[in-house]
Design a protein around this motif. Structure first.
Motif, PDB file in Angstrom:
ATOM      1  N   ASP A 104     -14.461 -39.134 -97.890  1.00 34.68           N
ATOM      2  CA  ASP A 104     -14.669 -38.745 -99.293  1.00 34.68           C
ATOM      3  C   ASP A 104     -15.095 -37.299 -99.471  1.00 34.68           C
ATOM      4  OD1 ASP A 104     -14.087 -41.389-100.062  1.00 34.68           O
ATOM      5  OD2 ASP A 104     -16.181 -41.981 -99.693  1.00 34.68           O
ATOM      6  N   VAL A 105     -14.626 -36.414 -98.597  1.00 41.78           N
ATOM      7  CA  VAL A 105     -14.901 -34.990 -98.783  1.00 41.78           C
ATOM      8  C   VAL A 105     -13.873 -34.425 -99.759  1.00 41.78           C
ATOM      9  CG1 VAL A 105     -14.971 -32.720 -97.683  1.00 41.78           C
ATOM     10  CG2 VAL A 105     -15.932 -34.708 -96.509  1.00 41.78           C
ATOM     11  N   ARG A 106     -14.364 -33.976-100.913  1.00 38.60           N
ATOM     12  CA  ARG A 106     -13.464 -33.459-101.945  1.00 38.60           C
ATOM     13  C   ARG A 106     -13.449 -31.942-101.995  1.00 38.60           C
ATOM     14  NH1 ARG A 106     -16.204 -37.766-104.142  1.00 38.60           N
ATOM     15  NH2 ARG A 106     -17.737 -36.384-105.097  1.00 38.60           N
ATOM     16  N   ALA A 107     -14.423 -31.306-101.386  1.00 36.90           N
ATOM     17  CA  ALA A 107     -14.516 -29.850-101.432  1.00 36.90           C
ATOM     18  C   ALA A 107     -13.407 -29.216-100.609  1.00 36.90           C
ATOM     19  CB  ALA A 107     -15.874 -29.389-100.917  1.00 36.90           C
ATOM     20  N   THR A 108     -12.893 -28.098-101.096  1.00 33.82           N
ATOM     21  CA  THR A 108     -11.899 -27.348-100.332  1.00 33.82           C
ATOM     22  C   THR A 108     -12.595 -26.604 -99.193  1.00 33.82           C
ATOM     23  OG1 THR A 108     -12.129 -25.358-101.689  1.00 33.82           O
ATOM     24  CG2 THR A 108     -10.537 -27.033-102.424  1.00 33.82           C
ATOM     25  N   ASN A 109     -11.796 -26.158 -98.238  1.00 31.87           N
ATOM     26  CA  ASN A 109     -12.368 -25.396 -97.122  1.00 31.87           C
ATOM     27  C   ASN A 109     -13.043 -24.119 -97.618  1.00 31.87           C
ATOM     28  OD1 ASN A 109     -11.486 -27.219 -95.116  1.00 31.87           O
ATOM     29  ND2 ASN A 109      -9.441 -26.317 -95.153  1.00 31.87           N
ATOM     30  N   LEU A 110     -12.461 -23.501 -98.646  1.00 30.81           N
ATOM     31  CA  LEU A 110     -13.060 -22.294 -99.214  1.00 30.81           C
ATOM     32  C   LEU A 110     -14.403 -22.613 -99.839  1.00 30.81           C
ATOM     33  CD1 LEU A 110     -12.774 -19.301 -99.828  1.00 30.81           C
ATOM     34  CD2 LEU A 110     -11.582 -19.910-101.957  1.00 30.81           C
ATOM     35  N   ALA A 111     -14.493 -23.750-100.531  1.00 32.11           N
ATOM     36  CA  ALA A 111     -15.764 -24.136-101.152  1.00 32.11           C
ATOM     37  C   ALA A 111     -16.813 -24.439-100.089  1.00 32.11           C
ATOM     38  CB  ALA A 111     -15.547 -25.353-102.051  1.00 32.11           C
ATOM     39  N   ILE A 112     -16.396 -25.095 -98.998  1.00 38.85           N
ATOM     40  CA  ILE A 112     -17.338 -25.381 -97.911  1.00 38.85           C
ATOM     41  C   ILE A 112     -17.860 -24.082 -97.309  1.00 38.85           C
ATOM     42  CG2 ILE A 112     -17.515 -26.322 -95.574  1.00 38.85           C
ATOM     43  CD1 ILE A 112     -15.469 -28.460 -96.473  1.00 38.85           C
ATOM     44  N   ALA A 113     -16.936 -23.140 -97.037  1.00 38.01           N
ATOM     45  CA  ALA A 113     -17.345 -21.856 -96.467  1.00 38.01           C
ATOM     46  C   ALA A 113     -18.281 -21.111 -97.409  1.00 38.01           C
ATOM     47  CB  ALA A 113     -16.117 -21.009 -96.154  1.00 38.01           C
ATOM     48  N   ALA A 114     -18.005 -21.167 -98.722  1.00 36.60           N
ATOM     49  CA  ALA A 114     -18.860 -20.485 -99.694  1.00 36.60           C
ATOM     50  C   ALA A 114     -20.249 -21.111 -99.733  1.00 36.60           C
ATOM     51  CB  ALA A 114     -18.214 -20.546-101.083  1.00 36.60           C
ATOM     52  N   GLY A 115     -20.303 -22.456 -99.691  1.00 37.21           N
ATOM     53  CA  GLY A 115     -21.600 -23.130 -99.689  1.00 37.21           C
ATOM     54  C   GLY A 115     -22.395 -22.819 -98.438  1.00 37.21           C
ATOM     55  N   VAL A 116     -21.721 -22.846 -97.288  1.00 36.95           N
ATOM     56  CA  VAL A 116     -22.388 -22.521 -96.031  1.00 36.95           C
ATOM     57  C   VAL A 116     -22.900 -21.089 -96.050  1.00 36.95           C
ATOM     58  CG1 VAL A 116     -21.977 -22.117 -93.568  1.00 36.95           C
ATOM     59  CG2 VAL A 116     -21.149 -24.220 -94.644  1.00 36.95           C
ATOM     60  N   THR A 117     -22.091 -20.169 -96.558  1.00 43.42           N
ATOM     61  CA  THR A 117     -22.499 -18.764 -96.629  1.00 43.42           C
ATOM     62  C   THR A 117     -23.743 -18.600 -97.492  1.00 43.42           C
ATOM     63  OG1 THR A 117     -20.220 -17.992 -96.333  1.00 43.42           O
ATOM     64  CG2 THR A 117     -21.770 -16.448 -97.333  1.00 43.42           C
ATOM     65  N   ALA A 118     -23.770 -19.273 -98.636  1.00 45.24           N
ATOM     66  CA  ALA A 118     -24.924 -19.166 -99.534  1.00 45.24           C
ATOM     67  C   ALA A 118     -26.194 -19.670 -98.843  1.00 45.24           C
ATOM     68  CB  ALA A 118     -24.660 -19.955-100.811  1.00 45.24           C
ATOM     69  N   ILE A 119     -26.090 -20.813 -98.163  1.00 46.02           N
ATOM     70  CA  ILE A 119     -27.263 -21.377 -97.493  1.00 46.02           C
ATOM     71  C   ILE A 119     -27.741 -20.453 -96.374  1.00 46.02           C
ATOM     72  CG2 ILE A 119     -28.025 -23.252 -95.980  1.00 46.02           C
ATOM     73  CD1 ILE A 119     -26.368 -25.157 -97.662  1.00 46.02           C
ATOM     74  N   ILE A 120     -26.806 -19.905 -95.589  1.00 41.41           N
ATOM     75  CA  ILE A 120     -27.186 -19.033 -94.476  1.00 41.41           C
ATOM     76  C   ILE A 120     -27.852 -17.760 -94.990  1.00 41.41           C
ATOM     77  CG2 ILE A 120     -26.265 -17.573 -92.633  1.00 41.41           C
ATOM     78  CD1 ILE A 120     -24.208 -19.751 -92.083  1.00 41.41           C
ATOM     79  N   VAL A 121     -27.311 -17.177 -96.048  1.00 40.83           N
ATOM     80  CA  VAL A 121     -27.902 -15.953 -96.609  1.00 40.83           C
ATOM     81  C   VAL A 121     -29.317 -16.226 -97.111  1.00 40.83           C
ATOM     82  CG1 VAL A 121     -27.747 -14.274 -98.481  1.00 40.83           C
ATOM     83  CG2 VAL A 121     -25.700 -14.863 -97.168  1.00 40.83           C
ATOM     84  N   ILE A 122     -29.512 -17.342 -97.807  1.00 40.57           N
ATOM     85  CA  ILE A 122     -30.841 -17.686 -98.316  1.00 40.57           C
ATOM     86  C   ILE A 122     -31.800 -17.934 -97.156  1.00 40.57           C
ATOM     87  CG2 ILE A 122     -32.163 -19.422 -99.580  1.00 40.57           C
ATOM     88  CD1 ILE A 122     -29.688 -19.776-101.379  1.00 40.57           C
ATOM     89  N   ASN A 123     -31.352 -18.697 -96.153  1.00 38.43           N
ATOM     90  CA  ASN A 123     -32.204 -18.949 -94.980  1.00 38.43           C
ATOM     91  C   ASN A 123     -32.614 -17.651 -94.296  1.00 38.43           C
ATOM     92  OD1 ASN A 123     -30.826 -22.101 -93.643  1.00 38.43           O
ATOM     93  ND2 ASN A 123     -31.795 -21.616 -95.572  1.00 38.43           N
ATOM     94  N   THR A 124     -31.641 -16.750 -94.118  1.00 33.64           N
ATOM     95  CA  THR A 124     -31.916 -15.483 -93.437  1.00 33.64           C
ATOM     96  C   THR A 124     -32.902 -14.635 -94.231  1.00 33.64           C
ATOM     97  OG1 THR A 124     -29.700 -15.512 -92.461  1.00 33.64           O
ATOM     98  CG2 THR A 124     -30.871 -13.409 -92.467  1.00 33.64           C
TER      99      THR A 124
END
Length: 358
Positions: free
Chosen positions: A258-278
């Motif tokens: 049931d993963v509905r997110a596109t690969n681009l959306a996944i990459a964008a979400g991961v990028t946002a989390i990594i930037v905030i964590n850093t």
């Protein structure tokens, strides 16, 4: 009842495949060999003891392979003092990671031959070598020669057998009983090789802190917080983490239900989390805050990331979006684990070489 038993066996095997790689940073050779053994026998276990359909298991298998290889790669930041070996290993790892990500998107099996998994055996070669000699004495040509030998003699035939000929080991043994002797000989060779490597090592190899070695200890001007590259938000580490965790997340997204997110959306979400964590980690470092342990760091960052996901789950319905919380929970814990290990071990790498990753 049989269905319950099948599911129990399935989750035991998958749990072992998730937990065993966590031993790799501290016990690199034993950990990676354990992961390889479990990877080699998991489908055999399913075939012999369950009635589970295995048509789609290759996607799970490749994702779990990449998971333990990612832990192995991150552990090279912690354990490898030979900088050229580290750089070569990084190239081999990302070569395989890109291939598995492409395979997950296309299911084109020859990609797994083109992007052969040389990193795994190169990792074993290096870790086995360091039991017998100083790894800093390995020359560039020795390392390149080892990688070439692994590719040509070991991995290309193996990947061709598995992914092009699509040969099943159990079926091969059933149709060719003498083939079992080949496998037994191969296993005996591995055992004898390990015995030869370990017979001169009376106890576990000590890994003293790099700060104890005056040759590798950083000077006062090189200490963390003294204008090293990790003090900048946008640096090589941030870019590498985004690439690494995005590809890993996209690979796992192919197998989650049931993963509905596109690969681009996944990459964008991961990028946002990594930037905030850093940004948060660097802010705490500037205030002089240090983590008491890697577990404390993981738990705090996990809580923060789960809060970010909860906030996204609350806000997305207002723009006709949604999040599968089960999948989100899994992905957050997966990426947090790898971010935590990467950040902790990269600091050791920087202290060892007193430079940024180039």
């Amino acid at each position: 009842m049989a269905e319950v038993s099948d599911q129990l066996i399935f989750w035991i095997v998958v749990s072992v495949r998730f937990l065993l790689p966590l031993a790799i940073p501290r016990y690199p050779l034993i950990g990676i060999l354990g992961c390889m053994i479990v990877d080699a026998v998991d489908q055999l276990v399913f075939q012999l003891f369950t009635n589970l359909p295995l048509e789609g298991y290759q996607g799970y298998d490749k994702s779990l392979d990449i998971y333990y290889l990612t832990i192995a790669y991150i552990s090279t930041l912690r354990n490898w003092p030979n900088l050229f070996a580290f750089k070569l290993g990084r190239i081999l790892f990302y070569h395989r990671l890109a291939g598995v990500a492409l395979f997950g998107l296309t299911l084109y099996r020859p990609l797994l031959l083109i992007f052969a998994n040389v990193f795994e055996y190169f990792f074993i070669f290096y870790e086995a070598t360091r039991l017998r000699r100083d790894p800093n004495r390995l020359t560039e040509w020795e390392l390149i020669g080892a990688a070439a030998f692994i590719l040509i003699v070991i991995k290309l035939p193996q990947e061709f057998w598995i992914h092009i000929l699509d040969m099943n080991t159990l079926d091969w043994i059933r149709s060719n009983p003498l083939a079992l002797l080949v496998l037994v000989g191969w296993g005996a060779g591995i055992v004898m090789g390990l015995w030869w490597l370990l017979r001169g090592v009376p106890r576990a190899v000590e890994r003293p802190s790099i700060l104890d070695d005056p040759k590798t200890a950083p000077t006062a001007g090189d200490a963390p917080g003294k204008n090293l590259p990790q003090d900048r938000l946008i640096n090589g580490a941030l870019i590498e983490k985004i690439i690494l965790i995005s590809l890993l997340s996209i690979t796992f997204a192919q197998i989650l239900p049931d993963v509905r997110a596109t690969n681009l959306a996944i990459a964008a979400g991961v990028t946002a989390i990594i930037v905030i964590n850093t940004a948060v980690s660097q802010g705490l470092a500037r205030r002089g805050t240090e983590w008491s342990s890697i577990m404390a760091e993981f738990l705090v960052i996990s809580a923060m990331n789960l809060g970010l996901v909860a906030g996204a789950a609350f806000l997305l319905p207002s723009i006709n979006g949604s999040i599968n919380l089960d999948n989100a929970l899994f992905m957050v814990l997966l990426l947090t684990l790898n971010i935590t290990l990467y950040d902790r071990y990269r600091r050791l790498h920087l202290e060892r070489f007193a430079v940024g990753i180039r």
